[in-house]
Design a protein around this motif. Structure first.
Motif, PDB file in Angstrom:
ATOM      1  N   THR A  11      85.021 -44.758 -21.354  1.00  0.00           N
ATOM      2  CA  THR A  11      84.739 -45.704 -20.375  1.00  0.00           C
ATOM      3  C   THR A  11      83.437 -45.347 -19.790  1.00  0.00           C
ATOM      4  N   GLY A  12      82.934 -46.116 -19.058  1.00  0.00           N
ATOM      5  CA  GLY A  12      81.486 -45.720 -18.245  1.00  0.00           C
ATOM      6  C   GLY A  12      80.620 -45.052 -19.118  1.00  0.00           C
ATOM      7  N   ALA A  13      80.388 -45.546 -20.397  1.00  0.00           N
ATOM      8  CA  ALA A  13      79.607 -44.559 -21.417  1.00  0.00           C
ATOM      9  C   ALA A  13      78.215 -44.811 -21.208  1.00  0.00           C
ATOM     10  N   ASN A  14      77.592 -45.933 -20.330  1.00  0.00           N
ATOM     11  CA  ASN A  14      76.314 -46.008 -20.155  1.00  0.00           C
ATOM     12  C   ASN A  14      75.547 -44.886 -19.257  1.00  0.00           C
ATOM     13  N   ARG A  15      76.248 -44.044 -18.634  1.00  0.00           N
ATOM     14  CA  ARG A  15      75.386 -43.278 -17.707  1.00  0.00           C
ATOM     15  C   ARG A  15      76.306 -42.129 -17.331  1.00  0.00           C
ATOM     16  N   GLY A  16      75.635 -41.113 -16.877  1.00  0.00           N
ATOM     17  CA  GLY A  16      76.215 -39.737 -16.025  1.00  0.00           C
ATOM     18  C   GLY A  16      77.229 -39.203 -17.006  1.00  0.00           C
ATOM     19  N   ILE A  17      78.290 -38.656 -16.749  1.00  0.00           N
ATOM     20  CA  ILE A  17      79.113 -37.673 -17.681  1.00  0.00           C
ATOM     21  C   ILE A  17      79.632 -38.669 -18.948  1.00  0.00           C
ATOM     22  N   GLY A  18      79.703 -40.144 -18.642  1.00  0.00           N
ATOM     23  CA  GLY A  18      80.313 -40.849 -19.830  1.00  0.00           C
ATOM     24  C   GLY A  18      79.186 -40.739 -21.138  1.00  0.00           C
ATOM     25  N   ARG A  38      80.896 -51.812 -18.217  1.00  0.00           N
ATOM     26  CA  ARG A  38      80.832 -53.259 -17.403  1.00  0.00           C
ATOM     27  C   ARG A  38      79.885 -53.931 -17.763  1.00  0.00           C
ATOM     28  N   ARG A  39      78.750 -53.556 -17.992  1.00  0.00           N
ATOM     29  CA  ARG A  39      77.550 -54.298 -18.516  1.00  0.00           C
ATOM     30  C   ARG A  39      76.923 -53.862 -19.655  1.00  0.00           C
ATOM     31  N   PRO A  40      77.584 -54.283 -20.885  1.00  0.00           N
ATOM     32  CA  PRO A  40      77.164 -53.499 -22.252  1.00  0.00           C
ATOM     33  C   PRO A  40      75.784 -53.274 -22.400  1.00  0.00           C
ATOM     34  N   GLU A 105      91.517 -49.327  -6.149  1.00  0.00           N
ATOM     35  CA  GLU A 105      91.277 -49.858  -7.381  1.00  0.00           C
ATOM     36  C   GLU A 105      91.107 -49.698  -8.604  1.00  0.00           C
ATOM     37  N   THR A 106      89.577 -49.183  -8.448  1.00  0.00           N
ATOM     38  CA  THR A 106      88.735 -48.756  -9.837  1.00  0.00           C
ATOM     39  C   THR A 106      89.519 -47.325 -10.410  1.00  0.00           C
ATOM     40  N   ASN A 107      89.597 -46.310  -9.393  1.00  0.00           N
ATOM     41  CA  ASN A 107      89.885 -44.896  -9.814  1.00  0.00           C
ATOM     42  C   ASN A 107      91.414 -44.798 -10.478  1.00  0.00           C
ATOM     43  N   ASN A 132      91.765 -38.000 -18.945  1.00  0.00           N
ATOM     44  CA  ASN A 132      91.362 -38.362 -17.797  1.00  0.00           C
ATOM     45  C   ASN A 132      90.236 -37.588 -16.896  1.00  0.00           C
ATOM     46  N   VAL A 133      89.052 -38.198 -16.583  1.00  0.00           N
ATOM     47  CA  VAL A 133      88.061 -37.318 -16.194  1.00  0.00           C
ATOM     48  C   VAL A 133      88.567 -37.535 -14.423  1.00  0.00           C
ATOM     49  N   ILE A 134      88.769 -36.300 -13.831  1.00  0.00           N
ATOM     50  CA  ILE A 134      89.589 -36.363 -12.491  1.00  0.00           C
ATOM     51  C   ILE A 134      88.296 -35.803 -11.618  1.00  0.00           C
ATOM     52  N   SER A 135      88.814 -34.835 -10.847  1.00  0.00           N
ATOM     53  CA  SER A 135      87.490 -34.176 -10.031  1.00  0.00           C
ATOM     54  C   SER A 135      88.392 -33.113  -9.436  1.00  0.00           C
ATOM     55  N   ILE A 136      87.445 -32.022  -8.890  1.00  0.00           N
ATOM     56  CA  ILE A 136      88.347 -30.854  -8.173  1.00  0.00           C
ATOM     57  C   ILE A 136      88.713 -31.428  -6.761  1.00  0.00           C
ATOM     58  N   PHE A 177      88.722 -31.616 -14.787  1.00  0.00           N
ATOM     59  CA  PHE A 177      88.629 -31.602 -13.139  1.00  0.00           C
ATOM     60  C   PHE A 177      87.165 -31.032 -12.693  1.00  0.00           C
ATOM     61  N   PRO A 178      86.000 -31.561 -13.087  1.00  0.00           N
ATOM     62  CA  PRO A 178      84.543 -31.249 -12.779  1.00  0.00           C
ATOM     63  C   PRO A 178      84.395 -30.883 -11.275  1.00  0.00           C
ATOM     64  N   GLY A 179      83.586 -29.730 -11.094  1.00  0.00           N
ATOM     65  CA  GLY A 179      83.087 -29.799  -9.686  1.00  0.00           C
ATOM     66  C   GLY A 179      81.854 -30.830  -9.552  1.00  0.00           C
ATOM     67  N   PRO A 180      80.882 -30.298  -8.545  1.00  0.00           N
ATOM     68  CA  PRO A 180      79.808 -31.338  -8.594  1.00  0.00           C
ATOM     69  C   PRO A 180      78.923 -31.462  -9.711  1.00  0.00           C
ATOM     70  N   VAL A 181      78.448 -32.545 -10.285  1.00  0.00           N
ATOM     71  CA  VAL A 181      77.729 -32.829 -11.596  1.00  0.00           C
ATOM     72  C   VAL A 181      76.568 -33.460 -11.107  1.00  0.00           C
ATOM     73  N   ASP A 182      75.379 -33.281 -11.916  1.00  0.00           N
ATOM     74  CA  ASP A 182      74.092 -33.940 -11.533  1.00  0.00           C
ATOM     75  C   ASP A 182      74.128 -35.448 -12.140  1.00  0.00           C
ATOM     76  N   THR A 183      74.605 -36.315 -11.309  1.00  0.00           N
ATOM     77  CA  THR A 183      74.587 -37.764 -11.864  1.00  0.00           C
ATOM     78  C   THR A 183      74.290 -38.669 -10.580  1.00  0.00           C
ATOM     79  N   SER A 184      74.200 -40.022 -10.784  1.00  0.00           N
ATOM     80  CA  SER A 184      73.922 -40.922  -9.652  1.00  0.00           C
ATOM     81  C   SER A 184      75.036 -40.716  -8.527  1.00  0.00           C
ATOM     82  N   MET A 185      76.195 -40.322  -9.353  1.00  0.00           N
ATOM     83  CA  MET A 185      77.264 -40.449  -8.138  1.00  0.00           C
ATOM     84  C   MET A 185      77.120 -39.371  -7.275  1.00  0.00           C
ATOM     85  N   LEU A 186      76.763 -38.206  -7.688  1.00  0.00           N
ATOM     86  CA  LEU A 186      76.231 -37.182  -6.792  1.00  0.00           C
ATOM     87  C   LEU A 186      75.268 -37.358  -5.898  1.00  0.00           C
ATOM     88  N   ASP A 187      73.902 -38.043  -6.504  1.00  0.00           N
ATOM     89  CA  ASP A 187      73.221 -38.464  -5.494  1.00  0.00           C
ATOM     90  C   ASP A 187      73.275 -39.328  -4.458  1.00  0.00           C
TER      91      ASP A 187
HETATM   92  N1  LIG Z   1      79.051 -36.474 -10.538  1.00  0.00           N
HETATM   93  C1  LIG Z   1      80.004 -35.753 -10.016  1.00  0.00           C
HETATM   94  O1  LIG Z   1      79.692 -34.808  -9.018  1.00  0.00           O
HETATM   95  C2  LIG Z   1      81.486 -35.933 -10.275  1.00  0.00           C
HETATM   96  C3  LIG Z   1      82.387 -34.879 -10.088  1.00  0.00           C
HETATM   97  C4  LIG Z   1      83.748 -34.873 -10.517  1.00  0.00           C
HETATM   98  C5  LIG Z   1      84.079 -35.900 -11.300  1.00  0.00           C
HETATM   99  N2  LIG Z   1      83.240 -37.062 -11.510  1.00  0.00           N
HETATM  100  C6  LIG Z   1      83.691 -38.240 -12.152  1.00  0.00           C
HETATM  101  O2  LIG Z   1      83.301 -38.317 -13.555  1.00  0.00           O
HETATM  102  C7  LIG Z   1      83.480 -39.685 -13.650  1.00  0.00           C
HETATM  103  C8  LIG Z   1      81.784 -40.049 -14.143  1.00  0.00           C
HETATM  104  O3  LIG Z   1      80.931 -40.120 -12.972  1.00  0.00           O
HETATM  105  P1  LIG Z   1      79.380 -39.645 -13.003  1.00  0.00           P
HETATM  106  O4  LIG Z   1      79.341 -38.539 -12.123  1.00  0.00           O
HETATM  107  O5  LIG Z   1      78.966 -39.901 -14.409  1.00  0.00           O
HETATM  108  O6  LIG Z   1      79.178 -41.012 -12.206  1.00  0.00           O
HETATM  109  P2  LIG Z   1      78.065 -42.267 -12.482  1.00  0.00           P
HETATM  110  O7  LIG Z   1      76.819 -41.637 -13.200  1.00  0.00           O
HETATM  111  O8  LIG Z   1      77.681 -43.046 -11.157  1.00  0.00           O
HETATM  112  O9  LIG Z   1      79.001 -42.965 -13.471  1.00  0.00           O
HETATM  113  C9  LIG Z   1      79.857 -43.993 -12.896  1.00  0.00           C
HETATM  114  C10 LIG Z   1      80.275 -44.507 -14.214  1.00  0.00           C
HETATM  115  O10 LIG Z   1      81.471 -45.328 -13.938  1.00  0.00           O
HETATM  116  C11 LIG Z   1      81.197 -46.764 -14.230  1.00  0.00           C
HETATM  117  N3  LIG Z   1      82.034 -47.689 -13.357  1.00  0.00           N
HETATM  118  C12 LIG Z   1      81.926 -47.501 -12.130  1.00  0.00           C
HETATM  119  N4  LIG Z   1      82.814 -48.560 -11.680  1.00  0.00           N
HETATM  120  C13 LIG Z   1      83.459 -49.462 -12.819  1.00  0.00           C
HETATM  121  C14 LIG Z   1      84.322 -50.147 -12.984  1.00  0.00           C
HETATM  122  N5  LIG Z   1      84.883 -51.297 -11.829  1.00  0.00           N
HETATM  123  N6  LIG Z   1      84.473 -50.774 -14.236  1.00  0.00           N
HETATM  124  C15 LIG Z   1      83.948 -50.007 -15.135  1.00  0.00           C
HETATM  125  N7  LIG Z   1      83.022 -48.954 -15.090  1.00  0.00           N
HETATM  126  C16 LIG Z   1      82.774 -48.648 -13.904  1.00  0.00           C
HETATM  127  C17 LIG Z   1      79.847 -46.917 -13.898  1.00  0.00           C
HETATM  128  O11 LIG Z   1      79.395 -48.142 -14.507  1.00  0.00           O
HETATM  129  P3  LIG Z   1      78.134 -49.064 -13.910  1.00  0.00           P
HETATM  130  O12 LIG Z   1      76.685 -48.378 -14.454  1.00  0.00           O
HETATM  131  O13 LIG Z   1      78.174 -50.433 -14.431  1.00  0.00           O
HETATM  132  O14 LIG Z   1      78.072 -48.735 -12.339  1.00  0.00           O
HETATM  133  C18 LIG Z   1      79.250 -45.671 -14.695  1.00  0.00           C
HETATM  134  O15 LIG Z   1      79.227 -45.896 -15.811  1.00  0.00           O
HETATM  135  C19 LIG Z   1      83.911 -40.400 -12.585  1.00  0.00           C
HETATM  136  O16 LIG Z   1      85.433 -40.662 -12.764  1.00  0.00           O
HETATM  137  C20 LIG Z   1      83.904 -39.389 -11.343  1.00  0.00           C
HETATM  138  O17 LIG Z   1      84.634 -39.634 -10.380  1.00  0.00           O
HETATM  139  C21 LIG Z   1      82.044 -36.936 -11.132  1.00  0.00           C
END
Ligand SMILES: NC(=O)c1ccc[n+]([C@@H]2O[C@H](COP(=O)([O-])OP(=O)(O)OC[C@H]3O[C@@H](n4cnc5c(N)ncnc54)[C@H](OP(=O)(O)O)[C@@H]3O)[C@@H](O)[C@H]2O)c1
Length: 250
Positions: A11-18, A38-40, A105-107, A132-136, A177-187
């Motif tokens: 899930t969430g395979a379009n960007r970031g860790i996915g 959510r948007r293929p 609701e989401t997580n 399950n990708v959780i977090s520290i 349980f990842p620590g901070p990862v360079d993705t848009s979530m961290l930005d």
């Molecule tokens: N980055 C970090 O520092 C970090 C650290 C620890 C754990 N994590 C965890 O790693 C996982 C991936 O995060 P990321 O860092 O790769 O973040 P990201 O780049 O922001 O990607 C988040 C992904 O989740 C999807 N998503 C969000 N809401 C959704 C919904 N309602 N239904 C389906 N998909 C949804 C997003 O889809 P859209 O493109 O449609 O928004 C996107 O594909 C998350 O569970 C995050 O909590 C991240």
């Protein structure tokens, strides 16, 4: 757990860790990967060699109908990777409650819905794994991060419960349980709380590699980067000291 020949949902395979998990599964010989977003239309075009092995799927964690439809469209899945997740910064007592609700609701509920829909699929296929990708953040609260750490603590607890339930049914359940990862979530987090930029960051590719190493080795709890490993050691040694440290980290 053997990845070669497996059929995977990410899930969430379009960007970031996915996105990195998707390419790592392909690189290790997964027979097929269902790339859920959510948007293929935002999914990257697969590389020429992988085209036939990547199947786009629409899946929104907050829309149960899309999850049911995804489970029907992917009847051969043996490995379910719950990677998608959302963030919402702020302090719990005065931030927009709607943002806290949507993170929960989401997580939490969204991930549970995916497990409920896909576990019967994996079971029908003879067993497999849930990741399950959780977090520290599951190991300690960070006041500026709203409901996010609470959502990850809840997901950790759910993962432990489901792990017990599924062990006798031939499905292993893994927590990452990842620590901070360079993705848009961290930005996004750094945009609101610049001090988070001071912490070391892993790359999504590094996290994906370590996650699949852990899955192949059968590790129940996977700490996929050096900072996450430090957190694990500190949590074992002194949970209170870790809580104080996590008050500044995602
Ligand atoms: N980055 C970090 O520092 C970090 C650290 C620890 C754990 N994590 C965890 O790693 C996982 C991936 O995060 P990321 O860092 O790769 O973040 P990201 O780049 O922001 O990607 C988040 C992904 O989740 C999807 N998503 C969000 N809401 C959704 C919904 N309602 N239904 C389906 N998909 C949804 C997003 O889809 P859209 O493109 O449609 O928004 C996107 O594909 C998350 O569970 C995050 O909590 C991240």
């Amino acid at each position: 757990m053997r990845i070669e020949g497996s059929v995977v949902l990410v899930t969430g395979a379009n960007r970031g860790i996915g996105r990195s998990l998707l390419s790592e599964f392909l690189g290790r010989g997964a027979a097929r990967v269902y790339a859920a977003a959510r948007r293929p239309e935002t999914l990257e075009k697969p590389a020429a060699g992988a085209a036939g092995r990547v199947i786009p799927l629409a899946l929104d964690l907050t829309d149960p109908d899309t999850i049911t439809a995804a489970a029907e469209a992917a009847p051969d899945v043996t490995v379910v990777v719950n990677n998608a997740g959302a963030h919402g910064v702020g302090h719990l007592l005065d931030m927009d409650l709607g943002l806290v609700e949507s993170v929960m609701e989401t997580n939490v509920l969204g991930t549970l819905r995916v497990m409920r829909a896909f576990v019967p699929v994996v079971e029908r296929n003879g067993g497999g794994a849930v990741v399950n990708v959780i977090s520290i953040g599951a190991f300690g609260a960070t006041p500026a991060l709203g409901g996010y750490p609470a959502s990850k603590a809840a997901l950790h607890s759910m993962t432990q419960a489901v792990r017990q339930d599924l062990a006798p049914r031939g499905i292993s359940v893994h927590a990452v349980f990842p620590g901070p990862v360079d993705t848009s979530m961290l930005d996004y987090v750094i945009g609101h709380e610049p001090t988070f930029g001071d912490f070391p960051r892993a790359t999504p590719a590094e996290v994906a590699r370590a996650t699949l190493d852990g899955l192949e080795a059968g590790e129940p709890d996977i700490f996929p980067d050096p900072f996450a490993l430090e957190v694990q050691a500190e949590w074992r040694a002194d949970p209170q000291a870790l809580q104080e440290r996590l008050s500044g980290i995602t």
